[in-house]
Design an enzyme around this catalytic site. Sequence first.
Site, PDB file in Angstrom:
ATOM      1  N   SER A 183     122.259 100.731  23.266  1.00 51.78           N
ATOM      2  CA  SER A 183     122.974  99.697  23.910  1.00 51.78           C
ATOM      3  C   SER A 183     124.563 100.216  24.135  1.00 51.78           C
ATOM      4  O   SER A 183     125.172 101.220  23.264  1.00 51.78           O
ATOM      5  CB  SER A 183     123.304  98.637  22.857  1.00 51.78           C
ATOM      6  N   TYR A 231     123.999  94.703  14.601  1.00 52.18           N
ATOM      7  CA  TYR A 231     123.040  95.265  16.011  1.00 52.18           C
ATOM      8  C   TYR A 231     123.853  96.455  16.495  1.00 52.18           C
ATOM      9  O   TYR A 231     122.986  97.376  16.411  1.00 52.18           O
ATOM     10  CB  TYR A 231     123.498  94.073  17.091  1.00 52.18           C
TER      11      TYR A 231
END
Length: 270
Positions: free
Chosen positions: A141, A154
Amino acid sequence: MDPTMIVLTGATGGVGRAVATALAERGAHLVLTARDGEALEAVATMVRERGGRAVAHPCDLRDQQAVAELAERILAEDGVPEAVLNLAGHCVHRDLEATFGRPHDLVRLTGTNLLGPAALILALLAPMCAAGRGRIVAVTSASTRIPAPGWAAYGASKAGLDSWLRAIRPQAEAQGVGVAIVELPLVATSMATPTYGSSPRGALEPSQAAARVLRALDSRRTLVSPPWSRLGAVLSQAAPALTARAAGAGSRVAQRLSRRETGSGSGSLR
């Protein structure tokens, strides 16, 4: 590159399904895995209908024993993969106060985003190195480069996978196995819906995200990443506190714009 057999994790997600669709049209042999067996079989059926070959092996990547058994089954029944595409991921957005008393969020996300994928990759990488060929592609990400409030668990779990892959890459490549990281920005999938709504402004469509994964598979590139995330990484190193605050403010603005446009509330995946 035209792999004869590709292992694809996270195959039932929006990006995973889009990658499976594209590879099916190439006639690829796909070994698909995800937690939901029924949804996974539906993707396998779609692959076969579009001209590819597919087998479905349900697995929860948070279960290390299940991951070990999955790797053994793949090697025994399907052979040594030409490529492993790790698209599995889980996301939770929580501000700091909402994380108090919830260490299990870190456990869940680390299991899905780091430990499970790494265990599967390691198990398959050994025979790939022995064969002297193959490619590992993992989706992380853009948040791994620009830590932002609300995305601590995350971002940390994805950054862990990112760092691990960068560290093993030189030795894997010396044995003929390439390693590529795909840092995706926001993608309009069900994982993003609780926070950004069903049609977040400026987000990639799953097919666009899939194209980036395939670019990493088909080329010798080691990183596919938005230019702004690489710039953000430099700024984050130069002024970490300021960059984190700016990233958090930008995330909140994006959430407000998405809710205004779609009428969806924010939340987190369970």
